[in-house]
Design a protein around this motif. Structure first.
Motif, PDB file in Angstrom:
ATOM      1  N   ASN A 238       0.819  -1.211   0.000  1.00  0.00           N
ATOM      2  CA  ASN A 238       0.000   0.000   0.000  1.00  0.00           C
ATOM      3  C   ASN A 238       0.854   1.263   0.000  1.00  0.00           C
ATOM      4  OD1 ASN A 238      -2.392  -1.436  -0.032  1.00  0.00           O
ATOM      5  ND2 ASN A 238      -2.673  -1.387   2.184  1.00  0.00           N
ATOM      6  N   SER A 239       2.015   1.196   0.637  1.00  0.00           N
ATOM      7  CA  SER A 239       2.916   2.354   0.674  1.00  0.00           C
ATOM      8  C   SER A 239       3.453   2.696  -0.703  1.00  0.00           C
ATOM      9  CB  SER A 239       4.095   2.085   1.626  1.00  0.00           C
ATOM     10  OG  SER A 239       3.648   1.963   2.962  1.00  0.00           O
ATOM     11  N   LEU A 240       3.459   1.705  -1.587  1.00  0.00           N
ATOM     12  CA  LEU A 240       3.958   1.928  -2.938  1.00  0.00           C
ATOM     13  C   LEU A 240       3.088   2.915  -3.718  1.00  0.00           C
ATOM     14  CD1 LEU A 240       6.248   0.896  -4.797  1.00  0.00           C
ATOM     15  CD2 LEU A 240       4.675  -0.893  -5.578  1.00  0.00           C
ATOM     16  N   LYS A 241       1.812   3.010  -3.329  1.00  0.00           N
ATOM     17  CA  LYS A 241       0.871   3.875  -4.056  1.00  0.00           C
ATOM     18  C   LYS A 241       1.263   5.343  -3.985  1.00  0.00           C
ATOM     19  CE  LYS A 241      -2.973   0.719  -3.026  1.00  0.00           C
ATOM     20  NZ  LYS A 241      -4.246   0.544  -2.275  1.00  0.00           N
ATOM     21  N   THR A 242       1.868   5.770  -2.874  1.00  0.00           N
ATOM     22  CA  THR A 242       2.242   7.178  -2.718  1.00  0.00           C
ATOM     23  C   THR A 242       3.757   7.346  -2.607  1.00  0.00           C
ATOM     24  OG1 THR A 242       1.868   6.955  -0.318  1.00  0.00           O
ATOM     25  CG2 THR A 242       0.069   7.858  -1.647  1.00  0.00           C
ATOM     26  N   ALA A 243       4.500   6.319  -3.040  1.00  0.00           N
ATOM     27  CA  ALA A 243       5.957   6.367  -2.953  1.00  0.00           C
ATOM     28  C   ALA A 243       6.533   7.305  -4.016  1.00  0.00           C
ATOM     29  CB  ALA A 243       6.537   4.969  -3.106  1.00  0.00           C
ATOM     30  N   VAL A 244       7.783   7.713  -3.800  1.00  0.00           N
ATOM     31  CA  VAL A 244       8.430   8.687  -4.678  1.00  0.00           C
ATOM     32  C   VAL A 244       9.623   8.040  -5.379  1.00  0.00           C
ATOM     33  CG1 VAL A 244       9.510  10.963  -4.800  1.00  0.00           C
ATOM     34  CG2 VAL A 244       7.789  10.486  -3.026  1.00  0.00           C
ATOM     35  N   PRO A 245       9.557   7.858  -6.693  1.00  0.00           N
ATOM     36  CA  PRO A 245      10.694   7.254  -7.401  1.00  0.00           C
ATOM     37  C   PRO A 245      11.869   8.226  -7.481  1.00  0.00           C
ATOM     38  CG  PRO A 245       9.028   7.952  -8.963  1.00  0.00           C
ATOM     39  CD  PRO A 245       8.437   8.170  -7.601  1.00  0.00           C
ATOM     40  N   ASP A 246      13.070   7.677  -7.477  1.00  0.00           N
ATOM     41  CA  ASP A 246      14.252   8.515  -7.646  1.00  0.00           C
ATOM     42  C   ASP A 246      14.262   9.140  -9.031  1.00  0.00           C
ATOM     43  OD1 ASP A 246      15.414   8.219  -5.182  1.00  0.00           O
ATOM     44  OD2 ASP A 246      16.857   6.696  -5.791  1.00  0.00           O
ATOM     45  N   PRO A 247      14.788  10.348  -9.157  1.00  0.00           N
ATOM     46  CA  PRO A 247      15.004  10.911 -10.499  1.00  0.00           C
ATOM     47  C   PRO A 247      16.048  10.063 -11.220  1.00  0.00           C
ATOM     48  CG  PRO A 247      16.010  12.292  -8.798  1.00  0.00           C
ATOM     49  CD  PRO A 247      15.201  11.268  -8.085  1.00  0.00           C
ATOM     50  N   LYS A 248      16.119  10.182 -12.537  1.00  0.00           N
ATOM     51  CA  LYS A 248      16.948   9.266 -13.316  1.00  0.00           C
ATOM     52  C   LYS A 248      18.074   9.921 -14.132  1.00  0.00           C
ATOM     53  CE  LYS A 248      14.492   5.569 -12.254  1.00  0.00           C
ATOM     54  NZ  LYS A 248      13.558   6.196 -11.304  1.00  0.00           N
ATOM     55  N   PRO A 249      18.665  11.031 -13.702  1.00  0.00           N
ATOM     56  CA  PRO A 249      19.805  11.531 -14.470  1.00  0.00           C
ATOM     57  C   PRO A 249      20.997  10.587 -14.319  1.00  0.00           C
ATOM     58  CG  PRO A 249      19.620  12.739 -12.426  1.00  0.00           C
ATOM     59  CD  PRO A 249      18.399  11.863 -12.512  1.00  0.00           C
ATOM     60  N   ALA A 250      21.897  10.610 -15.273  1.00  0.00           N
ATOM     61  CA  ALA A 250      23.102   9.783 -15.184  1.00  0.00           C
ATOM     62  C   ALA A 250      23.934  10.169 -13.963  1.00  0.00           C
ATOM     63  CB  ALA A 250      23.920   9.929 -16.463  1.00  0.00           C
ATOM     64  N   ALA A 251      23.794  11.411 -13.533  1.00  0.00           N
ATOM     65  CA  ALA A 251      24.592  11.915 -12.410  1.00  0.00           C
ATOM     66  C   ALA A 251      24.001  11.541 -11.046  1.00  0.00           C
ATOM     67  CB  ALA A 251      24.715  13.434 -12.507  1.00  0.00           C
ATOM     68  N   TRP A 252      22.869  10.826 -11.025  1.00  0.00           N
ATOM     69  CA  TRP A 252      22.160  10.622  -9.765  1.00  0.00           C
ATOM     70  C   TRP A 252      22.991   9.890  -8.708  1.00  0.00           C
ATOM     71  CZ3 TRP A 252      18.914  12.846  -6.922  1.00  0.00           C
ATOM     72  CH2 TRP A 252      18.249  12.186  -5.883  1.00  0.00           C
TER      73      TRP A 252
END
Length: 296
Positions: A238-252
């Protein structure tokens, strides 16, 4: 295709609030839903049990790492980067929110209601040194090994300023290399399909604690048996519904390392919160520029 990289998620985890059910029941407290409640509960559960002037039981534990900085930042509804299109990223790390996040973490440490270290927290949790901590569900097997059945524990959704969990999403992805020959690609695709089969995904989730990456895994008999007498996997899913994915720049990856170092420096009083924020912005900007990923 072209300059675009496609990947398929394999093992994904969210962060939850691990807590000692026996201690929470003993002190008559509930898992915190907001950050104010997090501080109050941590304070209530912090105690010098043997009266020697040293704290034996901390209400909370957290790490001086980028993962915990992100967890607290997201709990404050903060963000680091926003995609601007065409492979470019805009820095949206708000100064007020960042400083508020850092100061809240520092207050927990300075008021001695939180045990703070750089290493993993499953052992301090297992030996009763801390009553709760916010960590990845991938740590479930290690927690169980550390606790060794000494007490009951479970997860709760992460607290936040609005009472809605805003968990980071961690984990790995599957990618097939374009330079592979036809036979290698065929073998790779067969292996990827095997890993992503819903029964195999259920097996993986049940035995590791990770959330399944297919929605239909919940229809399998393995998953149904798993959740029949255990609330933890449902809480995580259920926590996945409002989870925040990491941004995806190569520099991340490099950005994460820089943010972690700066957070640690601040928590150990080497720099001020404003200095920390300014350093974060400078590091993020420089790393995005190096990779030609900074939006104008």
């Amino acid at each position: 295709m072209g300059d675009t990289i496609y990947s398929i998620p394999f093992n994904k985890s969210v962060y939850t609030n691990y807590y000692n059910v026996d201690l929470f029941d003993l002190y008559g407290v509930e898992p915190p839903k907001t950050l104010d409640e997090l501080y109050d509960v941590a304070k209530q559960l912090t105690e010098d049990i043997d009266g020697d002037g040293q704290i034996d039981q901390y209400g909370l534990g957290f790490r001086t790492t980028v993962d915990d900085f992100q967890t607290f930042l997201y709990a404050m509804n903060g963000k680091v980067l926003e995609y601007a299109g065409n492979g470019k990223w805009k820095i949206v790390l708000d100064k007020e929110t960042t400083i508020k996040t850092l100061n809240f973490m520092h207050k927990l440490k300075a008021d001695e209601v939180a045990f703070v270290q750089g290493g993993y927290l499953n052992d301090p949790f297992g030996n009763g040194q801390i009553a709760m901590y916010m960590g990845t569900i991938a740590g479930k097997p290690y927690v169980e090994k550390s606790i060794k059945g000494k007490y009951e524990w479970t997860w709760a959704p992460l607290p936040s300023v609005d009472g809605v969990p805003h968990s980071p999403i961690a984990g790995t992805d599957l990618i097939m290399f374009a330079w592979a020959d036809k036979a290698q690609k065929q073998a790779a695709w067969m292996f990827m399909k095997f890993l992503l089969d819903k029964v195999n995904q259920a097996y993986w989730a049940v035995n590791t604690g990770y959330v399944p990456v297919r929605k239909d895994v919940v229809e399998t008999s393995q998953w149904k048996s798993y959740v029949a007498n255990d609330e933890k996997p449902t809480i995580a899913l259920n926590s996945l519904k409002t989870a925040v994915p990491d941004p995806k720049p190569a520099a991340w990856y490099d950005i994460r390392n820089a943010l972690g170092t700066i957070t640690s420096d601040f928590l150990y009083d080497k720099i001020t919160a404003e200095d920390a924020y300014n350093r974060m912005i400078e590091e993020i900007k420089n790393l995005l520029v190096e990779n030609e990923e900074l939006a104008e």
